[in-house]
Design a protein around this motif. Structure first.
Motif, PDB file in Angstrom:
ATOM      1  N   ILE A 159      20.043 -25.585  -9.820  1.00  0.00           N
ATOM      2  CA  ILE A 159      20.962 -26.620 -10.303  1.00  0.00           C
ATOM      3  C   ILE A 159      21.793 -27.098  -9.124  1.00  0.00           C
ATOM      4  N   THR A 160      21.853 -28.407  -8.923  1.00  0.00           N
ATOM      5  CA  THR A 160      22.527 -28.969  -7.749  1.00  0.00           C
ATOM      6  C   THR A 160      23.524 -30.045  -8.142  1.00  0.00           C
ATOM      7  N   LEU A 161      24.724 -29.918  -7.608  1.00  0.00           N
ATOM      8  CA  LEU A 161      25.785 -30.918  -7.767  1.00  0.00           C
ATOM      9  C   LEU A 161      25.897 -31.744  -6.500  1.00  0.00           C
ATOM     10  N   ALA A 162      25.978 -33.059  -6.655  1.00  0.00           N
ATOM     11  CA  ALA A 162      26.269 -33.962  -5.539  1.00  0.00           C
ATOM     12  C   ALA A 162      27.502 -34.760  -5.896  1.00  0.00           C
ATOM     13  N   CYS A 163      28.479 -34.763  -4.990  1.00  0.00           N
ATOM     14  CA  CYS A 163      29.711 -35.504  -5.274  1.00  0.00           C
ATOM     15  C   CYS A 163      30.356 -35.979  -3.980  1.00  0.00           C
ATOM     16  N   THR A 164      31.292 -36.918  -4.116  1.00  0.00           N
ATOM     17  CA  THR A 164      32.061 -37.350  -2.954  1.00  0.00           C
ATOM     18  C   THR A 164      33.206 -36.366  -2.718  1.00  0.00           C
ATOM     19  N   LYS A 165      33.696 -36.340  -1.493  1.00  0.00           N
ATOM     20  CA  LYS A 165      34.821 -35.460  -1.175  1.00  0.00           C
ATOM     21  C   LYS A 165      36.044 -35.815  -2.034  1.00  0.00           C
ATOM     22  N   ARG A 166      36.167 -37.078  -2.319  1.00  0.00           N
ATOM     23  CA  ARG A 166      37.322 -37.576  -3.083  1.00  0.00           C
ATOM     24  C   ARG A 166      37.407 -36.923  -4.462  1.00  0.00           C
ATOM     25  N   HIS A 167      36.246 -36.715  -5.101  1.00  0.00           N
ATOM     26  CA  HIS A 167      36.228 -36.168  -6.467  1.00  0.00           C
ATOM     27  C   HIS A 167      35.778 -34.711  -6.507  1.00  0.00           C
ATOM     28  N   LEU A 168      35.889 -34.020  -5.382  1.00  0.00           N
ATOM     29  CA  LEU A 168      35.385 -32.653  -5.290  1.00  0.00           C
ATOM     30  C   LEU A 168      35.982 -31.725  -6.347  1.00  0.00           C
ATOM     31  N   LYS A 169      37.298 -31.765  -6.512  1.00  0.00           N
ATOM     32  CA  LYS A 169      37.982 -30.840  -7.428  1.00  0.00           C
ATOM     33  C   LYS A 169      37.468 -31.007  -8.864  1.00  0.00           C
ATOM     34  N   GLU A 170      37.443 -32.251  -9.346  1.00  0.00           N
ATOM     35  CA  GLU A 170      37.011 -32.508 -10.725  1.00  0.00           C
ATOM     36  C   GLU A 170      35.519 -32.216 -10.906  1.00  0.00           C
ATOM     37  N   ALA A 171      34.726 -32.555  -9.875  1.00  0.00           N
ATOM     38  CA  ALA A 171      33.282 -32.342  -9.962  1.00  0.00           C
ATOM     39  C   ALA A 171      32.938 -30.851 -10.019  1.00  0.00           C
ATOM     40  N   VAL A 172      33.607 -30.066  -9.184  1.00  0.00           N
ATOM     41  CA  VAL A 172      33.351 -28.625  -9.158  1.00  0.00           C
ATOM     42  C   VAL A 172      33.781 -27.980 -10.476  1.00  0.00           C
ATOM     43  N   GLU A 173      34.886 -28.441 -11.011  1.00  0.00           N
ATOM     44  CA  GLU A 173      35.366 -27.910 -12.291  1.00  0.00           C
ATOM     45  C   GLU A 173      34.333 -28.144 -13.393  1.00  0.00           C
ATOM     46  N   LEU A 174      33.749 -29.345 -13.420  1.00  0.00           N
ATOM     47  CA  LEU A 174      32.725 -29.662 -14.420  1.00  0.00           C
ATOM     48  C   LEU A 174      31.449 -28.858 -14.156  1.00  0.00           C
ATOM     49  N   PHE A 175      31.058 -28.762 -12.904  1.00  0.00           N
ATOM     50  CA  PHE A 175      29.834 -28.055 -12.519  1.00  0.00           C
ATOM     51  C   PHE A 175      29.856 -26.598 -12.986  1.00  0.00           C
ATOM     52  N   PHE A 176      30.946 -25.908 -12.717  1.00  0.00           N
ATOM     53  CA  PHE A 176      31.017 -24.507 -13.104  1.00  0.00           C
ATOM     54  C   PHE A 176      31.252 -24.340 -14.607  1.00  0.00           C
ATOM     55  N   ASP A 177      31.832 -25.352 -15.239  1.00  0.00           N
ATOM     56  CA  ASP A 177      31.992 -25.291 -16.686  1.00  0.00           C
ATOM     57  C   ASP A 177      30.625 -25.308 -17.378  1.00  0.00           C
ATOM     58  N   ILE A 178      29.726 -26.167 -16.899  1.00  0.00           N
ATOM     59  CA  ILE A 178      28.413 -26.247 -17.557  1.00  0.00           C
ATOM     60  C   ILE A 178      27.577 -24.996 -17.271  1.00  0.00           C
ATOM     61  N   ILE A 179      27.794 -24.370 -16.122  1.00  0.00           N
ATOM     62  CA  ILE A 179      27.032 -23.156 -15.790  1.00  0.00           C
ATOM     63  C   ILE A 179      27.570 -21.941 -16.535  1.00  0.00           C
ATOM     64  N   LYS A 180      28.899 -21.888 -16.694  1.00  0.00           N
ATOM     65  CA  LYS A 180      29.516 -20.683 -17.257  1.00  0.00           C
ATOM     66  C   LYS A 180      29.801 -20.761 -18.760  1.00  0.00           C
ATOM     67  N   ASN A 181      29.913 -21.993 -19.303  1.00  0.00           N
ATOM     68  CA  ASN A 181      30.371 -22.114 -20.698  1.00  0.00           C
ATOM     69  C   ASN A 181      29.525 -23.014 -21.597  1.00  0.00           C
ATOM     70  N   PRO A 182      28.207 -23.041 -21.470  1.00  0.00           N
ATOM     71  CA  PRO A 182      27.423 -23.921 -22.356  1.00  0.00           C
ATOM     72  C   PRO A 182      27.435 -23.391 -23.793  1.00  0.00           C
ATOM     73  N   ILE A 183      27.327 -24.298 -24.764  1.00  0.00           N
ATOM     74  CA  ILE A 183      27.356 -23.859 -26.172  1.00  0.00           C
ATOM     75  C   ILE A 183      26.064 -24.212 -26.930  1.00  0.00           C
ATOM     76  N   PHE A 184      25.166 -24.970 -26.311  1.00  0.00           N
ATOM     77  CA  PHE A 184      23.868 -25.291 -26.901  1.00  0.00           C
ATOM     78  C   PHE A 184      23.998 -25.839 -28.325  1.00  0.00           C
ATOM     79  N   PRO A 185      24.614 -27.015 -28.482  1.00  0.00           N
ATOM     80  CA  PRO A 185      24.800 -27.581 -29.824  1.00  0.00           C
ATOM     81  C   PRO A 185      23.463 -27.882 -30.518  1.00  0.00           C
ATOM     82  N   GLU A 186      23.373 -27.548 -31.775  1.00  0.00           N
ATOM     83  CA  GLU A 186      22.136 -27.702 -32.549  1.00  0.00           C
ATOM     84  C   GLU A 186      21.637 -29.139 -32.558  1.00  0.00           C
TER      85      GLU A 186
END
Length: 412
Positions: free
Chosen positions: A85-112
Motif C-alpha cells: 500500500i503506497t501513499l503519495a502526497c505533497t509536502k504541504r498536506h503531509l500531516k493530513e495525508a499521513v493521518e488518513l493513511f494510517f487510519d485506513i491501515i489501522k482502523n478499517p471497518i469493512f462496511p457490508e
C-alpha cells in the motif's frame, strides 16, 4: 543509494531516503499477507481493497472526498507473496495525508454495503476478462502447473468464487495478518529526520500486535514424462493464443541472475530475442512473442506467449520447442551474452527512476532479503554470469520435452 534502515521494538522495519528536490512524499507499507495465506480465494485482494471503504472515523464517501481534496493517492496492490500500500502526497498536506493513511491501515471497518458494491464491480470485471483469450490461456496454464496451490489461481478470484466471500472473511484475514511486527515501511521524499521520527512515534512505534505465523507450502509440481496439451476451443477466433511453459525459479535461488540473462536472450529481450528473430522476423508468423518468468518466494512459472493465425499454430509451437532445445545444446554466443548484460544493467536504473518506484523497491529488497547493497551490487551479479552458467541453467530448467501447452483458438 544512501538510504537508512532500522527496526522498531514492535517488530516493524523502516526504510528511509531523504529527497528534497521535489516537495513530494511517498510512504509505502509491505504487509506479509497474500493469497498464500487465504482461507478463501480473493480474501487477500478484497481485504486490501476494502481498506479505503470505511474506517472507525470516516465513511467511504468521506475518505474519497479527503483523497480528492488533499490531492493524494493511495495505491493498493496484492501480489502472490505480499500486499503493498503506497501513499503519495505533497509536502504541504503531509500531516493530513499521513493521518488518513494510517487510519485506513489501522482502523478499517469493512462496511457490508461497501463490500457488496465492491464484489459486484469486481465480478463484472472478471466476467469481462473471461472473454480475453490471453487471460483464459494464462489462467488455465497456472491451474495446470500449480494445481490447488495459491499461485495457481487469479489473485482477484473468479466469478463464481466471489459469491462465497463474506465480511467476516475479510475481518478475520485482517486480524490475522495486518499487524506491525510483519510490516516493512518506507519513507521517501521531502521529509527530514525530525519529521520522520515524529511520524514513527505518532503512528507506528506504539502500535502493538503480533501477526499469525505464515504457513506457506511449496507447490507440488506434477512429474510429466511428456508435454501436457490443452486446447480451449473458440471457433469465433481467427488467431490462436499459445502459452507454453513450465516450472520456473524462486527469487532466492542462486541461479536467478543466470536465469535472467538466459531469459533475455531466449524471449525476454523483445525484438532482439531469439524467439522474436525466428518467429517474427524470419518467418513473419507473429507480431510479437516473448518469454517471462515469475520469481516469487517459492518457485513460480516460466511462460512463452504468442498469438498467431490458426493455421500456423503447430508450426509456431515446433519453432518454440526448437529454440528451447538450441538453448540447452548450443548455449549462447559471446555477442548475445554481452548484449544481454548491457541491457539488463543499463535498464536497471529504470526500476528506480521515480520516488514511488524507489519507495516500493526498498521494501522488496528487504522482503526478499536481497541486502541493503543490492542496488549497487546488481550490475556485478549480472556481469558474473558466464556462458557456462547459462547452459547449466538452461539444462536445469528448460523442459522442451515435458512442457505445458495451452492454446485458446480453433485448433492445436
Amino acid at each position: 543509494m544512501n538510504f537508512k534502515s532500522f527496526s522498531l521494538k514492535n517488530g516493524s522495519k523502516i526504510k528511509y531516503l531523504h529527497r528534497d528536490n521535489i516537495p513530494l512524499v511517498y510512504i509505502s507499507v509491505l504487509i506479509e499477507a497474500s493469497p498464500l495465506d487465504e482461507e478463501k480465494p480473493a480474501q487477500a485482494f478484497l481485504t486490501a481493497h476494502m481498506l479505503t471503504h470505511g474506517t472507525k472515523s470516516f465513511s467511504a464517501r468521506e475518505i474519497e472526498e479527503k483523497i480528492d481534496f488533499l490531492a493524494i493517492s493511495i495505491d493498493k496492490q496484492v501480489k502472490p507473496d505480499y500486499t503493498l500500500i503506497t501513499l503519495a502526497c505533497t509536502k504541504r498536506h503531509l500531516k493530513e495525508a499521513v493521518e488518513l493513511f494510517f487510519d485506513i491501515i489501522k482502523n478499517p471497518i469493512f462496511p457490508e454495503d461497501e463490500i457488496k458494491k465492491e464484489i459486484s464491480i469486481l465480478a463484472n470485471t472478471v466476467k469481462q476478462m473471461e472473454n480475453d483469450p490471453s487471460y483464459i490461456a494464462n489462467k488455465e496454464f497456472l491451474k495446470i502447473l500449480f494445481g490447488s496451490h495459491p499461485y495457481g489461481r487469479p489473485i482477484h478470484g473468479e466469478f463464481e468464487s466471489l459469491k462465497e466471500i463474506k465480511r467476516e472473511d475479510m475481518i478475520r484475514f485482517y486480524e490475522r495478518f495486518y499487524k506491525p511486527d510483519r510490516m516493512i515501511f518506507s519513507f521517501v521524499g521531502d521529509i527530514n529526520e525530525i519529521e520522520l521520527k515524529s511520524l514513527i512515534s505518532s503512528y507506528i512505534e506504539n502500535w502493538q500486535g503480533k501477526a499469525e505465523g505464515r504457513k506457506i507450502n511449496a507447490p507440488l509440481f506434477e512429474k510429466r514424462q511428456k508435454p501436457f496439451e490443452k486446447l480451449i476451443k473458440r471457433d469465433d477466433l481467427t488467431q490462436s493464443t499459445i502459452l507454453l511453459g513450465f516450472e520456473g525459479i524462486s527469487r532466492k535461488d542462486p541461479d536467478f541472475y543466470a536465469f535472467s540473462v538466459m531469459n533475455y536472450i531466449l524471449g525476454g529481450g523483445g525484438l532482439t530475442s531469439r524467439l522474436a528473430k525466428q518467429v517474427r522476423e524470419e518467418q513473419g508468423l507473429a507480431y510479437s512473442i516473448y518469454s517471462t518468468f515469475y520469481p516469487n518466494l517459492l518457485p513460480g512459472a516460466f511462460e512463452i506467449e504468442v498469438k498467431t493465425k490458426s493455421e500456423n499454430t503447430s508450426k509456431v509451437i515446433k519453432m518454440i520447442v526448437k529454440e528451447l532445445e538450441r538453448m540447452k545444446t548450443q548455449g549462447v554466443t559471446d555477442e548475445e551474452l554481452k548484449e544481454a548484460k548491457s541491457f539488463l544493467t543499463g535498464s536497471f536504473p529504470l526500476r528506480i527512476d521515480t520516488m514511488k518506484k524507489i519507495c516500493e523497491f526498498l521494501l522488496l529488497m528487504d522482503f526478499y532479503e536481497l541486502g541493503d547493497d543490492y542496488i549497487d551490487k546488481y550490475p556485478e551479479y549480472i556481469e558474473r554470469v558466464t556462458k557456462e552458467d547459462i547452459k547449466r541453467v538452461a539444462n536445469k530448467f528448460l523442459k522442451e520435452d515435458s512442457y505445458i501447452l495451452v492454446v485458446t483458438g480453433k485448433n492445436l
